[in-house]
Design an enzyme around this catalytic site. Sequence first.
Site, PDB file in Angstrom:
ATOM      1  N   SER A 178       0.856  -1.203   0.000  1.00  0.00           N
ATOM      2  CA  SER A 178       0.000   0.000   0.000  1.00  0.00           C
ATOM      3  C   SER A 178       0.882   1.239   0.000  1.00  0.00           C
ATOM      4  O   SER A 178       2.096   1.156   0.234  1.00  0.00           O
ATOM      5  CB  SER A 178      -0.900  -0.010   1.236  1.00  0.00           C
ATOM      6  OG  SER A 178      -0.107   0.215   2.399  1.00  0.00           O
ATOM      7  N   ASP A 213      -1.042  -1.512  -4.027  1.00  0.00           N
ATOM      8  CA  ASP A 213      -2.416  -1.669  -3.532  1.00  0.00           C
ATOM      9  C   ASP A 213      -3.029  -0.278  -3.311  1.00  0.00           C
ATOM     10  O   ASP A 213      -2.423   0.579  -2.658  1.00  0.00           O
ATOM     11  CB  ASP A 213      -2.329  -2.429  -2.192  1.00  0.00           C
ATOM     12  CG  ASP A 213      -3.668  -2.930  -1.704  1.00  0.00           C
ATOM     13  OD1 ASP A 213      -4.577  -3.105  -2.525  1.00  0.00           O
ATOM     14  OD2 ASP A 213      -3.789  -3.163  -0.482  1.00  0.00           O
ATOM     15  N   HIS A 214      -4.195  -0.046  -3.846  1.00  0.00           N
ATOM     16  CA  HIS A 214      -4.919   1.225  -3.654  1.00  0.00           C
ATOM     17  C   HIS A 214      -4.115   2.472  -4.017  1.00  0.00           C
ATOM     18  O   HIS A 214      -4.049   3.431  -3.225  1.00  0.00           O
ATOM     19  CB  HIS A 214      -5.421   1.361  -2.198  1.00  0.00           C
ATOM     20  CG  HIS A 214      -6.462   0.347  -1.852  1.00  0.00           C
ATOM     21  ND1 HIS A 214      -7.755   0.422  -2.293  1.00  0.00           N
ATOM     22  CD2 HIS A 214      -6.379  -0.791  -1.118  1.00  0.00           C
ATOM     23  CE1 HIS A 214      -8.436  -0.613  -1.853  1.00  0.00           C
ATOM     24  NE2 HIS A 214      -7.617  -1.377  -1.141  1.00  0.00           N
ATOM     25  N   ASP A 235      -7.066   3.288  -7.661  1.00  0.00           N
ATOM     26  CA  ASP A 235      -8.355   3.230  -6.986  1.00  0.00           C
ATOM     27  C   ASP A 235      -9.079   4.570  -7.114  1.00  0.00           C
ATOM     28  O   ASP A 235      -8.891   5.483  -6.321  1.00  0.00           O
ATOM     29  CB  ASP A 235      -8.145   2.867  -5.509  1.00  0.00           C
ATOM     30  CG  ASP A 235      -9.466   2.768  -4.758  1.00  0.00           C
ATOM     31  OD1 ASP A 235     -10.524   3.030  -5.365  1.00  0.00           O
ATOM     32  OD2 ASP A 235      -9.445   2.441  -3.560  1.00  0.00           O
ATOM     33  N   HIS A 254     -12.662  -3.630   4.354  1.00  0.00           N
ATOM     34  CA  HIS A 254     -11.318  -3.743   4.929  1.00  0.00           C
ATOM     35  C   HIS A 254     -11.340  -3.832   6.461  1.00  0.00           C
ATOM     36  O   HIS A 254     -12.265  -3.352   7.084  1.00  0.00           O
ATOM     37  CB  HIS A 254     -10.469  -2.547   4.500  1.00  0.00           C
ATOM     38  CG  HIS A 254     -10.199  -2.526   3.024  1.00  0.00           C
ATOM     39  ND1 HIS A 254     -10.863  -1.701   2.154  1.00  0.00           N
ATOM     40  CD2 HIS A 254      -9.333  -3.262   2.278  1.00  0.00           C
ATOM     41  CE1 HIS A 254     -10.426  -1.925   0.926  1.00  0.00           C
ATOM     42  NE2 HIS A 254      -9.498  -2.864   0.967  1.00  0.00           N
ATOM     43  N   GLY A 255     -10.274  -4.431   7.001  1.00  0.00           N
ATOM     44  CA  GLY A 255     -10.084  -4.420   8.445  1.00  0.00           C
ATOM     45  C   GLY A 255     -10.673  -5.631   9.156  1.00  0.00           C
ATOM     46  O   GLY A 255     -11.118  -6.605   8.523  1.00  0.00           O
ATOM     47  N   ASN A 307      -7.566 -10.455  -1.846  1.00  0.00           N
ATOM     48  CA  ASN A 307      -6.674  -9.623  -1.019  1.00  0.00           C
ATOM     49  C   ASN A 307      -6.804  -9.942   0.465  1.00  0.00           C
ATOM     50  O   ASN A 307      -7.910  -9.890   1.019  1.00  0.00           O
ATOM     51  CB  ASN A 307      -7.032  -8.149  -1.197  1.00  0.00           C
ATOM     52  CG  ASN A 307      -6.622  -7.603  -2.545  1.00  0.00           C
ATOM     53  OD1 ASN A 307      -6.186  -8.343  -3.423  1.00  0.00           O
ATOM     54  ND2 ASN A 307      -6.745  -6.307  -2.701  1.00  0.00           N
ATOM     55  N   ASP A 323      -4.893  -8.958   4.148  1.00  0.00           N
ATOM     56  CA  ASP A 323      -3.929  -8.193   4.938  1.00  0.00           C
ATOM     57  C   ASP A 323      -4.214  -8.368   6.433  1.00  0.00           C
ATOM     58  O   ASP A 323      -3.340  -8.772   7.214  1.00  0.00           O
ATOM     59  CB  ASP A 323      -4.020  -6.704   4.549  1.00  0.00           C
ATOM     60  CG  ASP A 323      -2.949  -5.858   5.202  1.00  0.00           C
ATOM     61  OD1 ASP A 323      -2.104  -6.408   5.940  1.00  0.00           O
ATOM     62  OD2 ASP A 323      -2.933  -4.631   4.999  1.00  0.00           O
TER      63      ASP A 323
HETATM   64  P1  13P Z   1      -8.471  -7.205   4.627  1.00  0.00           P
HETATM   65  O1  13P Z   1      -8.459  -6.016   5.532  1.00  0.00           O
HETATM   66  O2  13P Z   1      -9.786  -7.919   4.695  1.00  0.00           O
HETATM   67  O3  13P Z   1      -7.317  -8.111   4.877  1.00  0.00           O
HETATM   68  O4  13P Z   1      -8.341  -6.660   3.124  1.00  0.00           O
HETATM   69  C1  13P Z   1      -7.095  -6.308   2.579  1.00  0.00           C
HETATM   70  C2  13P Z   1      -7.205  -5.602   1.278  1.00  0.00           C
HETATM   71  O5  13P Z   1      -8.220  -5.572   0.624  1.00  0.00           O
HETATM   72  C3  13P Z   1      -5.999  -4.934   0.783  1.00  0.00           C
HETATM   73  O6  13P Z   1      -6.249  -4.203  -0.367  1.00  0.00           O
HETATM   74  O1  G3H Z   2      -6.619  -1.984   1.923  1.00  0.00           O
HETATM   75  C1  G3H Z   2      -5.844  -1.635   2.790  1.00  0.00           C
HETATM   76  C2  G3H Z   2      -4.699  -2.511   3.104  1.00  0.00           C
HETATM   77  O2  G3H Z   2      -5.040  -3.406   4.132  1.00  0.00           O
HETATM   78  C3  G3H Z   2      -3.474  -1.698   3.416  1.00  0.00           C
HETATM   79  O3  G3H Z   2      -3.598  -1.029   4.614  1.00  0.00           O
HETATM   80  O4  G3H Z   2      -2.882   1.345   4.216  1.00  0.00           O
HETATM   81  O5  G3H Z   2      -2.763   0.308   6.489  1.00  0.00           O
HETATM   82  O6  G3H Z   2      -1.161  -0.378   4.703  1.00  0.00           O
HETATM   83  P1  G3H Z   2      -2.546   0.145   5.013  1.00  0.00           P
HETATM   84 ZN    ZN Z   3      -8.128  -3.281  -0.499  1.00  0.00          ZN
END
Ligand code: 13P
Ligand code: G3H
Ligand code: ZN
Length: 332
Positions: free
Chosen positions: A56, A94-95, A116, A190-191, A277, A279
């Site tokens: 990210s 990512d994003h 994104d 997310h999260g 995905n 994380d």
């Molecule tokens: P999670 O928070 O569900 O692991 O999703 C991660 C994600 O989509 C990163 O782009």
């Molecule tokens: O989609 C978000 C990912 O989990 C990345 O999270 O911006 O805290 O690294 P982050």
């Molecule tokens: Zn994501």
Amino acid sequence: MVSYKELGLVNTREMFAKAIKGGYAVPAFNFNNMEQLQAIIKAAAEDKSPVILQVSKGARNYANSILLRYMAQGAVEYAKSLGWENPQIVLHLDHGDSFELCKDCIDNGFSSVMIDGSHLPYEENVALTKKVVDYAHQYDVTVEGELGVLAGVEDEVSSDHHTYTDPEEVIDFATRTGCDSLAISIGTSHGAYKFTPEQCTRDPKTGKLVPPPLAFDVLDAVMEKLPGFPIVLHGSSSVPQEYVDMINHYSGKLPDAIGIPEEQLRKAAKSAVCKINIDSDSRLAMTAAVRKVLAEKPAEFDPRKYLGPARDEMEKLYKHKIENVLGSKDKA
Ligand code: 13P
Ligand code: G3H
Ligand code: ZN
């Protein structure tokens, strides 16, 4: 300009075509540090699974972009040393939230980027995504776009409600932008708090919270409009209860954390969803293992003694995803 090809990385084009044909999904695991990267590569190499190393904007700022490029190159060499002759490893942004960030990643060894623009008005999302695609394709870098808004926090883009992807828009978006894959919104977020307890029902036998199902009708409609087009699912952590319990047991505070049930992800992985995905699950595994060591051995202050077990726990988690959820074992 550093091409990802010099680093031994691959883009997602062939990887996704094979995944759709084979009825499995490629894991996209986020990483921020060496232990996560080691665990991802060890799991992928031992399981011969294609893998997407996902970074990210926040992770890039945290780890340093130059260091990251060499970490990815090191990851390829490490994979080879583990006996994986032809590692299928993608380095993905990512994003990405701007053309400039995507360009910087492309110029510095990324083989794939996400732009994104999901929070933008439709026409602006189309224009921004197309601009990134036009630049990326000059270097054979693949691009993921997003349509629809996920609930929760997407890096610096926050939204407290989700809007499912409108299947009526996907043909126009894919055609006009030329993107290589499309992230869609079907109820994931997310999260570690994907649903409130009020959104869930309770299993009468176990007493556990059962989240509402994903909107597979929306996924089906998207697949009907874009047959064979690579679809991406963000926010796909399952939030394993054992890690939540472990964290809470060792003085953590994660009340009512809840994720996407694995059987829903297994179903998605068999469809045109070819990138999933994850994380948060890795963060939970790492935190649970670190908390356990520090609680049980309060005199310990050698980071290897708590980061080592955390790395082992993450490797176990990644292998579980590859073997039992996404079905990508022995596909690379
Ligand atoms: P999670 O928070 O569900 O692991 O999703 C991660 C994600 O989509 C990163 O782009
Ligand atoms: O989609 C978000 C990912 O989990 C990345 O999270 O911006 O805290 O690294 P982050
Ligand atoms: Zn994501």
